[in-house]
Motif scaffolding. Structure first.
Motif, PDB file in Angstrom:
ATOM      1  N   ALA A   1       0.828  -1.208   0.000  1.00 50.20           N
ATOM      2  CA  ALA A   1       0.000   0.000   0.000  1.00 50.20           C
ATOM      3  C   ALA A   1       0.862   1.257   0.000  1.00 50.20           C
ATOM      4  O   ALA A   1       0.574   2.216  -0.721  1.00 50.20           O
ATOM      5  CB  ALA A   1      -0.927  -0.009   1.211  1.00 50.20           C
ATOM      6  N   GLN A   2       1.922   1.258   0.796  1.00 52.68           N
ATOM      7  CA  GLN A   2       2.803   2.432   0.861  1.00 52.68           C
ATOM      8  C   GLN A   2       3.418   2.739  -0.497  1.00 52.68           C
ATOM      9  O   GLN A   2       3.523   3.907  -0.887  1.00 52.68           O
ATOM     10  CB  GLN A   2       3.919   2.198   1.884  1.00 52.68           C
ATOM     11  CG  GLN A   2       3.485   2.385   3.319  1.00 52.68           C
ATOM     12  CD  GLN A   2       4.649   2.237   4.285  1.00 52.68           C
ATOM     13  OE1 GLN A   2       4.537   1.560   5.297  1.00 52.68           O
ATOM     14  NE2 GLN A   2       5.770   2.858   3.988  1.00 52.68           N
ATOM     15  N   ARG A   3       3.861   1.706  -1.202  1.00 49.94           N
ATOM     16  CA  ARG A   3       4.473   1.912  -2.526  1.00 49.94           C
ATOM     17  C   ARG A   3       3.492   2.577  -3.479  1.00 49.94           C
ATOM     18  O   ARG A   3       3.841   3.518  -4.193  1.00 49.94           O
ATOM     19  CB  ARG A   3       4.928   0.569  -3.096  1.00 49.94           C
ATOM     20  CG  ARG A   3       6.195   0.014  -2.467  1.00 49.94           C
ATOM     21  CD  ARG A   3       6.474  -1.373  -2.999  1.00 49.94           C
ATOM     22  NE  ARG A   3       7.714  -1.916  -2.476  1.00 49.94           N
ATOM     23  CZ  ARG A   3       8.073  -3.192  -2.605  1.00 49.94           C
ATOM     24  NH1 ARG A   3       7.282  -4.044  -3.246  1.00 49.94           N
ATOM     25  NH2 ARG A   3       9.208  -3.631  -2.100  1.00 49.94           N
ATOM     26  N   GLU A   4       2.241   2.080  -3.471  1.00 46.19           N
ATOM     27  CA  GLU A   4       1.242   2.641  -4.375  1.00 46.19           C
ATOM     28  C   GLU A   4       0.862   4.064  -3.980  1.00 46.19           C
ATOM     29  O   GLU A   4       0.711   4.940  -4.834  1.00 46.19           O
ATOM     30  CB  GLU A   4      -0.013   1.755  -4.391  1.00 46.19           C
ATOM     31  CG  GLU A   4       0.147   0.496  -5.220  1.00 46.19           C
ATOM     32  CD  GLU A   4       0.487   0.818  -6.666  1.00 46.19           C
ATOM     33  OE1 GLU A   4      -0.328   1.455  -7.358  1.00 46.19           O
ATOM     34  OE2 GLU A   4       1.591   0.457  -7.113  1.00 46.19           O
ATOM     35  N   ILE A   5       0.704   4.297  -2.684  1.00 49.31           N
ATOM     36  CA  ILE A   5       0.360   5.643  -2.217  1.00 49.31           C
ATOM     37  C   ILE A   5       1.467   6.622  -2.581  1.00 49.31           C
ATOM     38  O   ILE A   5       1.209   7.726  -3.073  1.00 49.31           O
ATOM     39  CB  ILE A   5       0.105   5.648  -0.696  1.00 49.31           C
ATOM     40  CG1 ILE A   5      -1.161   4.851  -0.372  1.00 49.31           C
ATOM     41  CG2 ILE A   5      -0.033   7.084  -0.173  1.00 49.31           C
ATOM     42  CD1 ILE A   5      -1.355   4.604   1.109  1.00 49.31           C
ATOM     43  N   ALA A   6       2.721   6.233  -2.354  1.00 45.31           N
ATOM     44  CA  ALA A   6       3.857   7.110  -2.657  1.00 45.31           C
ATOM     45  C   ALA A   6       3.940   7.406  -4.149  1.00 45.31           C
ATOM     46  O   ALA A   6       4.202   8.549  -4.561  1.00 45.31           O
ATOM     47  CB  ALA A   6       5.152   6.469  -2.169  1.00 45.31           C
ATOM     48  N   ARG A   7       3.706   6.379  -4.962  1.00 47.48           N
ATOM     49  CA  ARG A   7       3.774   6.569  -6.415  1.00 47.48           C
ATOM     50  C   ARG A   7       2.734   7.580  -6.883  1.00 47.48           C
ATOM     51  O   ARG A   7       3.032   8.487  -7.675  1.00 47.48           O
ATOM     52  CB  ARG A   7       3.574   5.212  -7.115  1.00 47.48           C
ATOM     53  CG  ARG A   7       3.863   5.222  -8.601  1.00 47.48           C
ATOM     54  CD  ARG A   7       4.099   3.815  -9.103  1.00 47.48           C
ATOM     55  NE  ARG A   7       2.921   2.979  -8.975  1.00 47.48           N
ATOM     56  CZ  ARG A   7       1.963   2.880  -9.897  1.00 47.48           C
ATOM     57  NH1 ARG A   7       2.074   3.585 -11.014  1.00 47.48           N
ATOM     58  NH2 ARG A   7       0.937   2.097  -9.724  1.00 47.48           N
ATOM     59  N   HIS A   8       1.541   7.458  -6.379  1.00 40.83           N
ATOM     60  CA  HIS A   8       0.465   8.359  -6.786  1.00 40.83           C
ATOM     61  C   HIS A   8       0.577   9.724  -6.115  1.00 40.83           C
ATOM     62  O   HIS A   8       0.130  10.729  -6.677  1.00 40.83           O
ATOM     63  CB  HIS A   8      -0.892   7.715  -6.514  1.00 40.83           C
ATOM     64  CG  HIS A   8      -1.216   6.599  -7.457  1.00 40.83           C
ATOM     65  ND1 HIS A   8      -1.883   6.804  -8.647  1.00 40.83           N
ATOM     66  CD2 HIS A   8      -0.926   5.271  -7.411  1.00 40.83           C
ATOM     67  CE1 HIS A   8      -2.002   5.650  -9.283  1.00 40.83           C
ATOM     68  NE2 HIS A   8      -1.433   4.709  -8.560  1.00 40.83           N
ATOM     69  N   LEU A   9       1.172   9.752  -4.939  1.00 38.01           N
ATOM     70  CA  LEU A   9       1.390  11.038  -4.270  1.00 38.01           C
ATOM     71  C   LEU A   9       2.377  11.885  -5.067  1.00 38.01           C
ATOM     72  O   LEU A   9       2.193  13.102  -5.220  1.00 38.01           O
ATOM     73  CB  LEU A   9       1.913  10.802  -2.848  1.00 38.01           C
ATOM     74  CG  LEU A   9       1.960  12.023  -1.936  1.00 38.01           C
ATOM     75  CD1 LEU A   9       0.543  12.479  -1.581  1.00 38.01           C
ATOM     76  CD2 LEU A   9       2.733  11.695  -0.659  1.00 38.01           C
ATOM     77  N   HIS A  10       3.413  11.251  -5.580  1.00 42.12           N
ATOM     78  CA  HIS A  10       4.383  11.951  -6.421  1.00 42.12           C
ATOM     79  C   HIS A  10       3.708  12.535  -7.652  1.00 42.12           C
ATOM     80  O   HIS A  10       3.960  13.682  -8.039  1.00 42.12           O
ATOM     81  CB  HIS A  10       5.499  10.991  -6.829  1.00 42.12           C
ATOM     82  CG  HIS A  10       6.342  11.465  -7.971  1.00 42.12           C
ATOM     83  ND1 HIS A  10       7.010  12.672  -7.958  1.00 42.12           N
ATOM     84  CD2 HIS A  10       6.601  10.893  -9.180  1.00 42.12           C
ATOM     85  CE1 HIS A  10       7.651  12.824  -9.107  1.00 42.12           C
ATOM     86  NE2 HIS A  10       7.416  11.764  -9.863  1.00 42.12           N
ATOM     87  N   ARG A  11       2.807  11.772  -8.253  1.00 36.82           N
ATOM     88  CA  ARG A  11       2.080  12.264  -9.428  1.00 36.82           C
ATOM     89  C   ARG A  11       1.146  13.416  -9.071  1.00 36.82           C
ATOM     90  O   ARG A  11       0.940  14.331  -9.867  1.00 36.82           O
ATOM     91  CB  ARG A  11       1.271  11.124 -10.043  1.00 36.82           C
ATOM     92  CG  ARG A  11       2.113  10.026 -10.677  1.00 36.82           C
ATOM     93  CD  ARG A  11       1.203   8.951 -11.252  1.00 36.82           C
ATOM     94  NE  ARG A  11       1.968   7.867 -11.872  1.00 36.82           N
ATOM     95  CZ  ARG A  11       1.423   6.776 -12.378  1.00 36.82           C
ATOM     96  NH1 ARG A  11       0.100   6.628 -12.358  1.00 36.82           N
ATOM     97  NH2 ARG A  11       2.178   5.837 -12.925  1.00 36.82           N
ATOM     98  N   ALA A  12       0.577  13.358  -7.859  1.00 37.41           N
ATOM     99  CA  ALA A  12      -0.378  14.394  -7.444  1.00 37.41           C
ATOM    100  C   ALA A  12       0.322  15.695  -7.070  1.00 37.41           C
ATOM    101  O   ALA A  12      -0.255  16.783  -7.202  1.00 37.41           O
ATOM    102  CB  ALA A  12      -1.211  13.889  -6.264  1.00 37.41           C
TER     103      ALA A  12
END
Length: 208
Positions: free
Chosen positions: A137-148
């Motif tokens: 979950a952390q990996r996915e959240i971080a990936r999308h947070l960077h995009r946001a």
């Protein structure tokens, strides 16, 4: 209604009955004192039927792992104008269930999140599964947070922020669960919300 739709509805009712029975027994007896046979009997199904839905007892605490990650990603995508990255992270973690809070205590998903958070701190088998689920979950959240927030966070910064928030809140909640009375779920829920807010206050102030 087509027969396939009726079958799907029946399967969902059985699955939910197993989850509800598990939550009730875990709360009353404790996780380690509850067996698969106990859960199946409480849900009025056989043990073989249980294993048609769940591979193990600990899997009951982690239903729909892919759906939980999708909920976290959706929480990031739904960020509001002016919202800070740390606020988005917290909302995403609550969506995935790693930081219980802001739920009705009688909601099944909320009860399971609370149980998962408490039991993962004392039972090694659940702890290992929780650590893996949290990492995904952390990996996915971080990936999308960077995009946001591309102008504020690079990939490393996004990963560090997510990991920092998770570590800070998880450490604080360990103390809360040690002090809390498992039978008093509503009071424990309030303590979780209060502690999370207090722990994150410096983060929020630092990102204004």
């Amino acid at each position: 209604m087509p027969p396939s739709a009726l079958r799907d509805r029946k399967r969902e009712r059985t699955r939910r009955a197993l989850l509800a029975a598990a939550a009730e027994l875990f709360e009353q007896r404790g996780y380690e004192e509850t067996t698969v046979a106990d859960i199946a009997a409480a849900a009025e199904v056989g043990t073989r039927t249980f294993f048609n839905y769940f591979g193990s007892k600990e899997e009951l605490l982690f239903p729909d792992p892919e759906e939980r990650v999708r909920a976290a990603v959706a929480a990031v995508a739904a960020r509001r104008p002016g919202e800070q990255p740390v606020e988005v992270v917290l909302r995403a973690l609550r969506a995935v269930g790693d930081t219980p809070g802001e739920h009705l205590i009688d909601d099944l998903a909320a009860r399971l999140a609370l149980l998962r958070a408490r039991i993962s701190r004392t039972v090694p088998a659940v702890s290992g599964r929780a650590a893996h689920a949290q990492l995904v979950a952390q990996r996915e959240i971080a990936r999308h947070l960077h995009r946001a927030f591309p102008g504020e966070l690079d990939e490393v910064g996004a990963a560090a922020l997510v990991g920092g928030v998770v570590g800070a809140v998880s450490g604080a909640l360990t103390v809360v669960f040690q002090e809390g009375n498992p039978a008093d779920g509503e009071r424990l829920q309030r303590r979780i919300d209060e502690t999370t807010t207090r722990v994150l206050r410096p983060w929020l102030a630092g990102h204004r």
